[in-house]
Design a protein around this motif. Structure first.
Motif, short mmCIF file in Angstrom:
data_model
loop_
_atom_site.label_atom_id
_atom_site.label_comp_id
_atom_site.label_asym_id
_atom_site.label_seq_id
_atom_site.Cartn_x
_atom_site.Cartn_y
_atom_site.Cartn_z
N VAL A 133 31.64 -17.20 -12.66
CA VAL A 133 31.39 -18.48 -12.57
C VAL A 133 32.25 -19.25 -13.53
O VAL A 133 32.42 -18.77 -14.72
N ALA A 134 33.14 -20.27 -12.72
CA ALA A 134 34.20 -20.67 -13.74
C ALA A 134 33.36 -21.88 -14.74
O ALA A 134 33.93 -22.12 -15.90
N HIS A 135 32.53 -22.73 -14.24
CA HIS A 135 32.03 -23.62 -15.19
C HIS A 135 31.07 -23.20 -15.98
O HIS A 135 30.69 -22.15 -15.90
N ARG A 136 30.60 -24.00 -16.86
CA ARG A 136 29.80 -23.87 -18.05
C ARG A 136 28.37 -23.31 -17.35
O ARG A 136 27.74 -23.99 -16.34
N LEU A 137 27.63 -22.52 -17.75
CA LEU A 137 26.49 -21.87 -17.38
C LEU A 137 25.42 -22.72 -18.11
O LEU A 137 25.28 -23.10 -19.18
N LYS A 138 24.22 -22.86 -17.19
CA LYS A 138 23.11 -23.49 -17.71
C LYS A 138 21.82 -22.76 -17.46
O LYS A 138 21.63 -22.28 -16.32
N VAL A 139 20.98 -22.62 -18.50
CA VAL A 139 19.69 -22.10 -18.16
C VAL A 139 18.78 -23.19 -18.60
O VAL A 139 18.69 -23.86 -19.32
N ILE A 140 17.57 -23.21 -17.77
CA ILE A 140 16.37 -23.88 -17.82
C ILE A 140 15.10 -23.23 -18.09
O ILE A 140 14.79 -22.39 -17.32
N PHE A 141 14.56 -23.64 -19.13
CA PHE A 141 13.14 -22.82 -19.61
C PHE A 141 12.12 -23.94 -19.71
O PHE A 141 12.31 -24.89 -20.26
N ASN A 142 11.13 -23.72 -18.85
CA ASN A 142 10.01 -24.83 -18.59
C ASN A 142 8.86 -24.36 -19.63
O ASN A 142 7.95 -25.13 -19.63
N ASP A 143 8.79 -23.21 -19.95
CA ASP A 143 7.43 -22.77 -20.96
C ASP A 143 8.16 -21.96 -21.96
O ASP A 143 7.44 -20.83 -22.55
N PHE A 144 9.16 -22.53 -22.74
CA PHE A 144 9.47 -21.67 -24.09
C PHE A 144 8.48 -21.93 -25.09
O PHE A 144 8.19 -23.20 -25.36
N PRO A 145 7.96 -21.18 -25.52
CA PRO A 145 7.07 -21.05 -26.81
C PRO A 145 7.39 -21.95 -27.89
O PRO A 145 8.48 -21.55 -28.37
N GLY A 146 6.76 -23.05 -28.19
CA GLY A 146 7.26 -23.68 -29.60
C GLY A 146 8.10 -24.66 -29.15
O GLY A 146 8.61 -25.44 -29.99
N GLY A 147 8.74 -24.63 -28.01
CA GLY A 147 9.69 -25.85 -27.92
C GLY A 147 11.03 -25.55 -28.40
O GLY A 147 11.72 -24.59 -28.86
N GLY A 148 11.74 -27.02 -28.47
CA GLY A 148 12.98 -26.88 -29.08
C GLY A 148 13.28 -26.41 -30.67
O GLY A 148 13.96 -25.77 -30.99
N GLU A 149 12.40 -26.83 -31.42
CA GLU A 149 12.27 -26.23 -32.73
C GLU A 149 12.18 -24.87 -32.61
O GLU A 149 12.90 -24.12 -33.68
#
Length: 521
Positions: free
Chosen positions: A42-58
């Protein structure tokens, strides 16, 4: 942090977006490594989406720093739960090993650090990896509470010397520490901040470790009252459900019935589950003999016409009897019957109380629970006075709850002159007393025969047995019995006279000979 290409975009729960180097992160995370492997070419930037990541962004930021710092991280009681859950989520074995190793130091955490870790853990439940850590923290907490009979941990001072316990002179006075009551309950306020899920787990562990049930009961009631101050209606229902469920696992003798009644009244205004209501009513019913009349006077549910909740009291009685009358001591039955006589008199004037419900209250307890039925008679008399429109059959149905043999002579005399009672009831009362009189006369005859010439075989259990004294006692007893027989004879004669008057009155009012057999049959 070294310069690197930012070619992986990570959306964390729709709240934060991080752009990181996929090679750096995938070298530690099995989940990212698999994702990148599927996206080769894949040439363009990869993107991952987490909807239930424990503890959130912190928490993701902690993970990213761990990866960029080449697997180095400072693990403390303040972040160990977040790192543990994130490590399991991202499949980071090296980080999981570090958190597991750090967990071995839990016994050196201060009381404050332990509580902080538990509060963070409840935000992440039931994440994979958090339960094992939670068990160790709860086990450590219970151990410190149990040890507080000898020493009290300081919740406000961090332990830097490796000791989980120390005497606190800063937050609690020396005089308070000397109090055994304080040593048993000092932790109540600290644990109020824990959620219901953690409290459930905590109490189960305490019960398993043979903790004092009285202390556990007091804490649960303290927890319920403290949390109610700022709780919503749904939160109150959840709190009561957990508290009741845990109280039921304790010895019933260690649970305050007064507090249970208070909880029931609060629960009437919340959306409690039927299971919780049944549990609460069952615990109250098992201690019904300790209740007071005010406890039983619970307003009837909205939409019903009766003043008090009679069905609730009937369920209490069912729970009180439990597996059977034989399982309840007679002393407790007598207390419960005295309470029920008071309750009967209180609900009898209710014009909306049906005869079937009133009778159900009377006969809910066995006949053996009452030495006298005078209290029941007064309640029935009041009920018939208020419900004057009942038919003769309905009145007789209510009177089925009376045991005429257990009415005093004064009450029997009142009954024969009481126009509110159906004539059939009066006839049954007279017949019952005549049968009682006949039995007493037979007993007297047999006793006199035994004294004056019957069988004189006496078994001597001691050499100093005085036959003359025994005869005197027996004669005195017979004289008392003879006096009671004379009194009963007077009552029966008086009742017969009153019955004759009642019958004549009925005949005059109806002017029909056919009504006499129906009333007297």
């Amino acid at each position: 942090m070294e310069q690197c290409v930012l070619d992986l975009e990570v959306d964390v729960n729709g709240e934060d977006v991080f752009v990181v180097n996929e090679r750096v992160v995938s070298s530690y995370s099995g989940k990212i490594s698999r994702f990148v492997g599927k996206s080769e070419g894949v040439a363009h930037r990869l993107k991952v989406i987490f909807n239930d990541f424990p503890g959130g962004g912190e928490c993701f930021e902690l993970i990213a720093r761990f990866c960029y710092d080449k697997g180095k991280v400072i693990i403390t009681p303040l972040n160990i739960f977040k790192l543990t859950c994130a490590a399991h989520f991202m499949e980071m074995d090296s980080l999981s090993d570090l958190t597991e190793k750090s967990l071995q130091e839990v016994r050196y955490w201060s009381w404050h650090e332990l509580l902080t870790a538990l509060k963070q853990c409840q935000e992440l439940l039931p994440r994979t990896g958090s339960l094992a850590l939670l068990d160790k923290c709860l086990d450590s907490l219970i151990g410190r509470v149990a040890s507080s009979c000898e020493t009290s941990p300081s919740p406000s001072v961090s332990s830097s010397d490796g000791s989980g316990f120390r005497l606190s002179c800063d937050t609690r006075s020396t005089e308070s520490l000397k109090s055994s009551a304080f040593r048993a309950t000092w932790w109540f306020e600290d644990l109020v901040a824990l959620g219901t899920d953690l409290i459930r787990m905590l109490i189960k562990l305490m019960v398993a470790k043979n903790f004092d049930h009285v202390i556990i009961s007091r804490f649960l009631l303290y927890y319920q009252k403290s949390r109610f101050a700022s709780a919503s209606a749904d939160e109150k229902a959840k709190i009561i459900e957990v508290v009741v469920d845990m109280l039921e696992s304790l010895d019933s003798r260690c649970v305050s019935y007064r507090s249970l009644f208070g909880m029931l009244r609060v629960g009437l205004n919340t959306n409690l589950s039927q299971c919780t209501r049944d549990q609460l009513e069952g615990m109250i019913g098992s201690q019904l003999d300790q209740a007071t009349l005010d406890d039983l006077l619970v307003p009837s549910p909205v939409g019903t016409s009766c003043l008090y909740d009679v069905n609730l009291v009937l369920r209490f009685l069912k729970s009180f009897l439990g597996k059977g009358v034989c399982c309840v001591p007679l002393s407790r039955l007598r207390k419960a019957s005295a309470l029920m006589d008071l309750f009967l008199a209180e609900v009898a004037p209710d014009p909306h109380l049906k005869p079937s419900k009133f009778l159900a209250l009377i006969i809910a307890l066995p006949d053996s629970a009452r030495d006298s039925c005078d209290g029941v008679y007064y309640a029935v008399n009041l009920y018939l006075e208020v419900h004057s429109g009942l038919s003769e059959d309905q009145k007789m149905k209510v009177c089925r709850g009376l045991t005429y043999e257990k009415l005093s002579p004064q009450v029997l005399d009142h009954l024969t002159r009481n126009a509110k009672f159906p004539p059939k009831s009066v006839v049954q009362a007279v017949a019952s007393q005549q049968h009682k009189l006949k039995s007493l006369l037979q007993d007297k005859s047999h006793a006199l025969e035994a004294v004056n010439g019957g069988s004189k075989q006496v078994v001597l259990y001691a050499k100093k047995f005085n036959l003359t004294d025994e005869n005197e006692k027996l004669k005195a007893h017979l004289q008392g019995m003879q006096w009671r027989v004379v009194e009963l004879e007077k009552v029966c004669r008086k009742m017969q006279v009153q019955m004759t008057k009642v019958m004549k009155s009925r005949m005059a009012s109806h002017n029909s000979a056919k009504s006499i057999p129906r009333l007297c049959s």
